[in-house]
Design a protein around this motif. Sequence first.
Motif, PDB file in Angstrom:
ATOM      1  N   LEU A 258     -12.002 -10.942 -42.490  1.00  0.00           N
ATOM      2  CA  LEU A 258     -11.050 -10.906 -43.595  1.00  0.00           C
ATOM      3  C   LEU A 258     -11.781 -10.324 -44.788  1.00  0.00           C
ATOM      4  O   LEU A 258     -12.744 -10.904 -45.276  1.00  0.00           O
ATOM      5  N   MET A 259     -11.322  -9.155 -45.259  1.00  0.00           N
ATOM      6  CA  MET A 259     -12.024  -8.449 -46.329  1.00  0.00           C
ATOM      7  C   MET A 259     -11.109  -8.178 -47.518  1.00  0.00           C
ATOM      8  O   MET A 259     -10.025  -7.621 -47.366  1.00  0.00           O
ATOM      9  N   VAL A 260     -11.557  -8.592 -48.684  1.00  0.00           N
ATOM     10  CA  VAL A 260     -10.905  -8.211 -49.933  1.00  0.00           C
ATOM     11  C   VAL A 260     -11.436  -6.855 -50.357  1.00  0.00           C
ATOM     12  O   VAL A 260     -12.654  -6.641 -50.402  1.00  0.00           O
ATOM     13  N   THR A 261     -10.539  -5.914 -50.652  1.00  0.00           N
ATOM     14  CA  THR A 261     -10.978  -4.598 -51.100  1.00  0.00           C
ATOM     15  C   THR A 261      -9.920  -3.965 -51.993  1.00  0.00           C
ATOM     16  O   THR A 261      -8.716  -4.183 -51.815  1.00  0.00           O
ATOM     17  N   HIS A 262     -10.387  -3.179 -52.963  1.00  0.00           N
ATOM     18  CA  HIS A 262      -9.488  -2.361 -53.782  1.00  0.00           C
ATOM     19  C   HIS A 262      -9.319  -0.966 -53.180  1.00  0.00           C
ATOM     20  O   HIS A 262      -8.462  -0.206 -53.603  1.00  0.00           O
ATOM     21  N   SER A 263     -10.150  -0.624 -52.215  1.00  0.00           N
ATOM     22  CA  SER A 263     -10.228   0.757 -51.737  1.00  0.00           C
ATOM     23  C   SER A 263      -9.287   1.018 -50.561  1.00  0.00           C
ATOM     24  O   SER A 263      -9.468   0.441 -49.476  1.00  0.00           O
ATOM     25  N   PRO A 264      -8.304   1.913 -50.722  1.00  0.00           N
ATOM     26  CA  PRO A 264      -7.451   2.281 -49.589  1.00  0.00           C
ATOM     27  C   PRO A 264      -8.265   2.897 -48.453  1.00  0.00           C
ATOM     28  O   PRO A 264      -7.936   2.708 -47.279  1.00  0.00           O
ATOM     29  N   ARG A 265      -9.336   3.635 -48.794  1.00  0.00           N
ATOM     30  CA  ARG A 265     -10.185   4.246 -47.760  1.00  0.00           C
ATOM     31  C   ARG A 265     -10.816   3.174 -46.885  1.00  0.00           C
ATOM     32  O   ARG A 265     -10.875   3.313 -45.662  1.00  0.00           O
ATOM     33  N   VAL A 266     -11.318   2.113 -47.507  1.00  0.00           N
ATOM     34  CA  VAL A 266     -11.928   1.027 -46.757  1.00  0.00           C
ATOM     35  C   VAL A 266     -10.862   0.292 -45.949  1.00  0.00           C
ATOM     36  O   VAL A 266     -11.053  -0.016 -44.764  1.00  0.00           O
ATOM     37  N   ALA A 267      -9.722   0.003 -46.572  1.00  0.00           N
ATOM     38  CA  ALA A 267      -8.666  -0.749 -45.898  1.00  0.00           C
ATOM     39  C   ALA A 267      -8.167  -0.038 -44.648  1.00  0.00           C
ATOM     40  O   ALA A 267      -7.836  -0.682 -43.645  1.00  0.00           O
ATOM     41  N   GLU A 268      -8.130   1.284 -44.685  1.00  0.00           N
ATOM     42  CA  GLU A 268      -7.627   2.046 -43.541  1.00  0.00           C
ATOM     43  C   GLU A 268      -8.525   1.928 -42.319  1.00  0.00           C
ATOM     44  O   GLU A 268      -8.098   2.204 -41.197  1.00  0.00           O
ATOM     45  N   ARG A 269      -9.778   1.512 -42.519  1.00  0.00           N
ATOM     46  CA  ARG A 269     -10.702   1.369 -41.392  1.00  0.00           C
ATOM     47  C   ARG A 269     -10.479   0.069 -40.626  1.00  0.00           C
ATOM     48  O   ARG A 269     -10.976  -0.080 -39.506  1.00  0.00           O
ATOM     49  N   LEU A 270      -9.766  -0.884 -41.211  1.00  0.00           N
ATOM     50  CA  LEU A 270      -9.521  -2.167 -40.572  1.00  0.00           C
ATOM     51  C   LEU A 270      -8.208  -2.122 -39.787  1.00  0.00           C
ATOM     52  O   LEU A 270      -7.357  -1.270 -40.037  1.00  0.00           O
ATOM     53  N   ALA A 271      -8.051  -3.040 -38.848  1.00  0.00           N
ATOM     54  CA  ALA A 271      -6.895  -3.003 -37.951  1.00  0.00           C
ATOM     55  C   ALA A 271      -5.591  -3.309 -38.670  1.00  0.00           C
ATOM     56  O   ALA A 271      -4.538  -2.758 -38.323  1.00  0.00           O
ATOM     57  N   HIS A 272      -5.633  -4.205 -39.650  1.00  0.00           N
ATOM     58  CA  HIS A 272      -4.422  -4.612 -40.355  1.00  0.00           C
ATOM     59  C   HIS A 272      -4.682  -4.613 -41.861  1.00  0.00           C
ATOM     60  O   HIS A 272      -5.822  -4.739 -42.308  1.00  0.00           O
ATOM     61  N   LYS A 273      -3.607  -4.515 -42.617  1.00  0.00           N
ATOM     62  CA  LYS A 273      -3.717  -4.505 -44.078  1.00  0.00           C
ATOM     63  C   LYS A 273      -2.550  -5.297 -44.655  1.00  0.00           C
ATOM     64  O   LYS A 273      -1.409  -5.137 -44.216  1.00  0.00           O
ATOM     65  N   VAL A 274      -2.841  -6.163 -45.627  1.00  0.00           N
ATOM     66  CA  VAL A 274      -1.791  -6.856 -46.364  1.00  0.00           C
ATOM     67  C   VAL A 274      -2.028  -6.637 -47.855  1.00  0.00           C
ATOM     68  O   VAL A 274      -3.159  -6.409 -48.289  1.00  0.00           O
ATOM     69  N   VAL A 275      -0.947  -6.716 -48.629  1.00  0.00           N
ATOM     70  CA  VAL A 275      -1.026  -6.513 -50.068  1.00  0.00           C
ATOM     71  C   VAL A 275      -0.487  -7.749 -50.774  1.00  0.00           C
ATOM     72  O   VAL A 275       0.634  -8.202 -50.492  1.00  0.00           O
ATOM     73  N   LEU A 276      -1.292  -8.300 -51.666  1.00  0.00           N
ATOM     74  CA  LEU A 276      -0.866  -9.417 -52.502  1.00  0.00           C
ATOM     75  C   LEU A 276      -0.322  -8.876 -53.816  1.00  0.00           C
ATOM     76  O   LEU A 276      -0.940  -8.015 -54.451  1.00  0.00           O
ATOM     77  N   HIS A 277       0.829  -9.388 -54.225  1.00  0.00           N
ATOM     78  CA  HIS A 277       1.415  -8.992 -55.508  1.00  0.00           C
ATOM     79  C   HIS A 277       1.963 -10.232 -56.180  1.00  0.00           C
ATOM     80  O   HIS A 277       2.850 -10.898 -55.639  1.00  0.00           O
ATOM     81  N   GLN A 278       1.391 -10.550 -57.343  1.00  0.00           N
ATOM     82  CA  GLN A 278       1.811 -11.724 -58.106  1.00  0.00           C
ATOM     83  C   GLN A 278       1.830 -12.989 -57.253  1.00  0.00           C
ATOM     84  O   GLN A 278       2.745 -13.803 -57.311  1.00  0.00           O
ATOM     85  N   GLY A 279       0.781 -13.129 -56.432  1.00  0.00           N
ATOM     86  CA  GLY A 279       0.605 -14.353 -55.677  1.00  0.00           C
ATOM     87  C   GLY A 279       1.385 -14.449 -54.389  1.00  0.00           C
ATOM     88  O   GLY A 279       1.360 -15.484 -53.714  1.00  0.00           O
ATOM     89  N   ARG A 280       2.067 -13.357 -54.019  1.00  0.00           N
ATOM     90  CA  ARG A 280       2.819 -13.353 -52.770  1.00  0.00           C
ATOM     91  C   ARG A 280       2.452 -12.124 -51.956  1.00  0.00           C
ATOM     92  O   ARG A 280       2.081 -11.081 -52.507  1.00  0.00           O
ATOM     93  N   LEU A 281       2.551 -12.234 -50.637  1.00  0.00           N
ATOM     94  CA  LEU A 281       2.299 -11.074 -49.786  1.00  0.00           C
ATOM     95  C   LEU A 281       3.469 -10.114 -49.892  1.00  0.00           C
ATOM     96  O   LEU A 281       4.608 -10.464 -49.620  1.00  0.00           O
ATOM     97  N   ALA A 282       3.142  -8.875 -50.275  1.00  0.00           N
ATOM     98  CA  ALA A 282       4.179  -7.884 -50.499  1.00  0.00           C
ATOM     99  C   ALA A 282       4.372  -6.961 -49.311  1.00  0.00           C
ATOM    100  O   ALA A 282       5.444  -6.384 -49.128  1.00  0.00           O
ATOM    101  N   ALA A 283       3.326  -6.781 -48.494  1.00  0.00           N
ATOM    102  CA  ALA A 283       3.443  -5.821 -47.392  1.00  0.00           C
ATOM    103  C   ALA A 283       2.356  -6.100 -46.362  1.00  0.00           C
ATOM    104  O   ALA A 283       1.317  -6.649 -46.677  1.00  0.00           O
ATOM    105  N   ARG A 284       2.636  -5.705 -45.122  1.00  0.00           N
ATOM    106  CA  ARG A 284       1.646  -5.766 -44.051  1.00  0.00           C
ATOM    107  C   ARG A 284       1.793  -4.509 -43.225  1.00  0.00           C
ATOM    108  O   ARG A 284       2.902  -4.068 -42.918  1.00  0.00           O
ATOM    109  N   SER A 285       0.668  -3.912 -42.873  1.00  0.00           N
ATOM    110  CA  SER A 285       0.711  -2.711 -42.039  1.00  0.00           C
ATOM    111  C   SER A 285      -0.415  -2.760 -41.024  1.00  0.00           C
ATOM    112  O   SER A 285      -1.380  -3.514 -41.181  1.00  0.00           O
ATOM    113  N   GLU A 286      -0.274  -1.977 -39.967  1.00  0.00           N
ATOM    114  CA  GLU A 286      -1.293  -1.891 -38.917  1.00  0.00           C
ATOM    115  C   GLU A 286      -1.798  -0.468 -38.826  1.00  0.00           C
ATOM    116  O   GLU A 286      -1.068   0.482 -39.061  1.00  0.00           O
ATOM    117  N   ARG A 287      -3.099  -0.373 -38.496  1.00  0.00           N
ATOM    118  CA  ARG A 287      -3.683   0.949 -38.353  1.00  0.00           C
ATOM    119  C   ARG A 287      -3.294   1.538 -37.001  1.00  0.00           C
ATOM    120  O   ARG A 287      -3.248   0.853 -36.015  1.00  0.00           O
TER     121      ARG A 287
END
Length: 222
Positions: free
Chosen positions: A193-222
């Motif tokens: 589980l990795m916290v990152t600001h970098s879209p380049r880094v996030a794209e290397r992981l299998a899944h990605k979620v986005v937190l917005h104002q304390g709630r999960l806003a999106a989830r995607s898979e590579r």
Amino acid sequence: MLEVKNVFKSYPTAQGPLGVLRGVDLRLDDGGSLALMGESGSGKSTLLHLVAGLDQADSGLIDIGGQRLDRMSEAQLANWRRTEIGLVFQQFNLIGSLNVGDNLAFQARLAGRHDPAWQEQLIERLGLGAVLQRYPEQLSGGQQQRVAIGRALASRPGLLLADEPTGNLDEATSDEVLQLLLELLHDSRTSLLMVTHSPRVAERLAHKVVLHQGRLAARSER
């Protein structure tokens, strides 16, 4: 490996409670990797600290490998952190008085899981053989982060938690360190589980979620 269910977390302020996490649900399978993204103040680091047992949620549950964190005492949590998870931070957090070899072995020795053969493999894979007798202040940023990764993986934890682990590195070094990390995680079947600001880094992981104002806003898979 990891289940976060309906987690809320707030902090007291002079104006009243400040809600940071507002009902977060998250799941990470064994051997999986997940990037946690979001703007500053969205609750990323707060969630990571809760998963690491460094803070307690107001409500909801966090289950890691079948263990509920809210049911553990402080002593149990401390022992659990030593044996079951690995932590990697942007600031490296190496022990300045220990050389590279001793830094690498530190966490595994605390956990009672020091494996010389596995440590030798980590040293070789991370390219640290020539700097084992050096101290952190004698290393480049990229070398320090490699040591931090090796230290976190030396005890073969089931889950690795990383907070902007390549944030202090230039792009080329970041790519190199991230590639090594992902290869070692794959070989050891450790979840990430990795916290990152970098879209380049996030794209290397299998899944990605986005937190917005304390709630999960999106989830995607590579």
